[in-house]
Scaffold this active site. Sequence first.
Site, short mmCIF file in Angstrom:
data_model
loop_
_atom_site.label_atom_id
_atom_site.label_comp_id
_atom_site.label_asym_id
_atom_site.label_seq_id
_atom_site.Cartn_x
_atom_site.Cartn_y
_atom_site.Cartn_z
N GLY A 14 0.81 -1.21 0.00
CA GLY A 14 0.00 0.00 0.00
C GLY A 14 0.84 1.26 0.00
O GLY A 14 2.08 1.22 0.04
N ASP A 39 -4.24 -12.70 4.38
CA ASP A 39 -5.59 -12.26 4.05
C ASP A 39 -6.26 -11.80 5.34
O ASP A 39 -6.56 -12.63 6.21
CB ASP A 39 -6.38 -13.39 3.40
N ALA A 63 -5.72 -1.73 5.51
CA ALA A 63 -7.08 -1.47 5.99
C ALA A 63 -8.04 -1.42 4.81
O ALA A 63 -7.62 -1.33 3.65
CB ALA A 63 -7.14 -0.15 6.75
N THR A 65 -10.14 1.14 3.40
CA THR A 65 -10.20 2.59 3.58
C THR A 65 -11.24 3.27 2.70
O THR A 65 -11.46 4.48 2.84
CB THR A 65 -8.83 3.23 3.27
N TYR A 128 -16.79 3.24 8.38
CA TYR A 128 -15.33 3.24 8.29
C TYR A 128 -14.71 3.73 9.59
O TYR A 128 -13.85 3.06 10.18
CB TYR A 128 -14.87 4.11 7.12
N TRP A 153 -5.73 12.22 5.34
CA TRP A 153 -5.57 12.74 3.98
C TRP A 153 -4.22 12.33 3.40
O TRP A 153 -3.43 13.15 2.94
CB TRP A 153 -5.74 14.26 3.98
#
Length: 301
Positions: A14, A39, A63, A65, A128, A153
Amino acid sequence: MPPSPRIVIVGAAGRLGQALVKRLSRDATVIGLARPAIDLLEPQSIRDALEPLDFDQLILPAAMTAVDPCETEQEKAYAINATAPGVIAEICAAKKAHMTYVSTDFVFDGETHGFYTEGDEAQPVSVYGASKLKGEELVLAADPGHLVVRVSWLYGPGKPAFPEWIVDKACSDANLSLPMDKTGCPTSATDVADMLVPLLEESASGVFHLCNAGSCSWQEWGQACLDLAREAGAPLKCDSIAGNWLADIPAFLAKRPPNTAMSTDKFTTFTGISPRSWQEALREHFATSGFLAKYQAAACG
């Protein structure tokens, strides 16, 4: 001389995971895990991946997201953002390994003016945010010595994020608008990785906010991105982003907290480090990430 620590990063592919691998590999042995090796929807997959490993620290930036899909896939959101972190935290506690769970500014309801501190009550308004808050609780319940860091952000060189999206839109659309009533702290993933280092060195515990200094609205962030892109020679069709309101965006399924700007005073007190401004970090991203090259080439051609 003590051996370098062995650090597992779950979610190494990520945006933040890539930044962490790059930064921490300088001083530690880093083991990066991502799907299909692990997983997060399957607790047994988590155990199979982690229990055989020997490590001193583990960081979990992985996560679910996507805010709106979390509303329609609540079971999946809680499995990834809460249940999985809890399982991982228990494995780490059993190994006497320090865990860092990466959480979010969306744990707040956004009704506070100014900057949220770690002592402010978390009251999420979306699935979330609620699933991430539950993850925080399960991680710290497994071992109070674990660490939760909240980011906001996030963008970085590893994967496209808001800056790349808004510049791409501005190169094809002359009329753009973004909410004036959504405020937060744009944050460089590279800077988060740097800020995490002193916390890991001290095995910090509890909750810390990690973000660049200052805050802005979505409209202001978007305009800052376009200004930097224009300076770099991108062929923009849109020069100025108009302001609108969160309520003007019917595509949003989940409620967005209007203000999630976070204070990093606790981090500065603990480390003696003051994060740089979001404007400085964003300018460096535009100068070094290389994503503008395709627009510059098109303009020259």
